[in-house]
Design an enzyme around this catalytic site. Structure first.
Site, PDB file in Angstrom:
ATOM      1  N   ASP A   1      -0.375  -3.775   3.208  1.00 16.07           N
ATOM      2  CA  ASP A   1       0.586  -4.485   2.327  1.00 16.07           C
ATOM      3  C   ASP A   1       1.354  -3.282   1.701  1.00 16.07           C
ATOM      4  O   ASP A   1       1.288  -3.069   0.964  1.00 16.07           O
ATOM      5  CB  ASP A   1      -0.698  -4.435   0.722  1.00 16.07           C
TER       6      ASP A   1
ATOM      7  N   ASP B   1      -2.811   3.514  -0.280  1.00 18.23           N
ATOM      8  CA  ASP B   1      -3.306   2.493  -0.641  1.00 18.23           C
ATOM      9  C   ASP B   1      -3.280   1.993   0.647  1.00 18.23           C
ATOM     10  O   ASP B   1      -2.649   0.538   0.806  1.00 18.23           O
ATOM     11  CB  ASP B   1      -2.958   1.310  -1.416  1.00 18.23           C
TER      12      ASP B   1
END
Length: 328
Positions: free
Chosen positions: A201, A217
């Site tokens: 991501d 993240d």
């Protein structure tokens, strides 16, 4: 699965404080909610004025082994002196459990947002990703999935075509155009790539800057083709993207070889991300945070624009893939 299983209805401030106390962390400030739809994330300071971020994982999304794999990956990156944010280990564990919630503590890092038009920062990201993929290629995830059509197209298609959110007037056209988009992706998708551990991501919002690029993240980490961590960092028209990609790969390949055959996967991966993202919102719709954040999802105008985007993406997939600049 009942969508209510994905909710955070019982995650009260009292439960958060109690869960932290169980692992010996005592909050001495308020809990500041950070931007996260998938999980619940809070920043705070403890009694020693140490700043932390605590993440409560959405129930039933990842199991404990999958979360541990994510943590092991980030710990390997940090051990290799790669600027990633690894979890804090407490009592030899990075994943803790309290009243049905899995949660993890991270150090709070002060940094600025990554600037997509800053060449120094762009070059730093290219070097960093080459090093990340060098580590990621040493072994695949065992418990986390591999990017593929089932997770990113076939399952989302079922969700999109079986929900009550899409306006009735759009449903027939959605079914036809979505089917055409998936068929087009199938024609251009290939598995002729080494599956490596990815961030998966890697968009600009997950990169920070503090004298160097810092990646954060890894919640979506999984196996996949290296290009998945690269294409979302490109911006502008095709010529601008060619220049960016050529510069990026030159620095990236100082640490990890790039398979140019993966360039044809950029537009299929973009299509997969679009479809998967829509299904993700719908699947989480019973979480009150989602109708508040995405109120336009029930508007017919949005879906009409979405159909146009699907058709445009079909043409983008069929067009010649992005190529690197020729080196004289």
């Amino acid at each position: 699965m009942n969508n209510s299983a994905f909710s955070f209805q019982t995650l009260t401030p009292e439960l958060i404080l109690d869960s932290l106390a169980v692992i010996g962390i005592y909050v001495d400030s308020g809990l500041t909610a950070l931007n996260s739809y998938e999980n619940r994330v809070y920043q705070f300071s403890d009694e020693n004025r140490t700043r932390y971020v605590v993440k409560y994982y959405r129930p039933h999304r990842w199991d404990k082994l999958q979360i541990i794999e994510e943590h092991q990956f980030t710990q390997q990156l940090v051990q290799a002196d790669i600027p990633a944010i690894a979890p804090t280990t407490i009592n030899n564990n990075t994943v803790h459990e309290y009243q049905g919630y899995l949660f993890t503590l991270f150090p709070s890092v002060g940094a600025r947002q990554y600037e997509i038009d800053n060449l120094e920062q762009f070059d730093s990201v290219a070097t960093m990703l080459g090093r990340i993929h060098q580590i990621g290629a040493k072994q695949p995830f065992e418990h986390r999935p591999t990017i593929g059509l089932q997770e990113y197209l076939y399952q989302p298609q079922e969700i999109l075509l079986s929900n009550a959110i899409v306006p009735n007037k759009i449903q027939t056209d959605l079914k036809i155009i979505l089917r055409n988009l998936i068929k087009t992706v199938e024609q251009y998708w290939h598995n002729d790539w080494q599956p490596i551990r990815l961030h998966a991501d890697c968009h600009p919002g997950n990169i920070l800057w503090h004298d160097k690029a810092i990646i954060v993240d890894f919640d979506d980490a999984r196996n996949g083709p290296a290009i998945q961590d690269i294409w979302m960092l490109l911006n502008g028209d095709q010529q601008q993207q060619r220049i960016q990609l050529s510069s990026f790969i030159e620095l990236y390949e100082e640490f990890f070889p790039f398979n140019h055959d993966q360039l044809i996967l950029i537009e299929p991966l973009r299509a997969m991300r679009i479809v998967h993202h829509l299904a993700w919102i719908i699947e989480r719709w019973q979480d009150p945070a989602f109708p508040r954040a995405f109120p336009w999802l029930t508007d017919i105008d949005f879906w009409q624009q979405q159909l146009k985007q699907f058709n445009q993406q079909i043409e983008a997939i069929k067009a010649p893939p992005l190529q690197l600049l020729s080196i004289m």
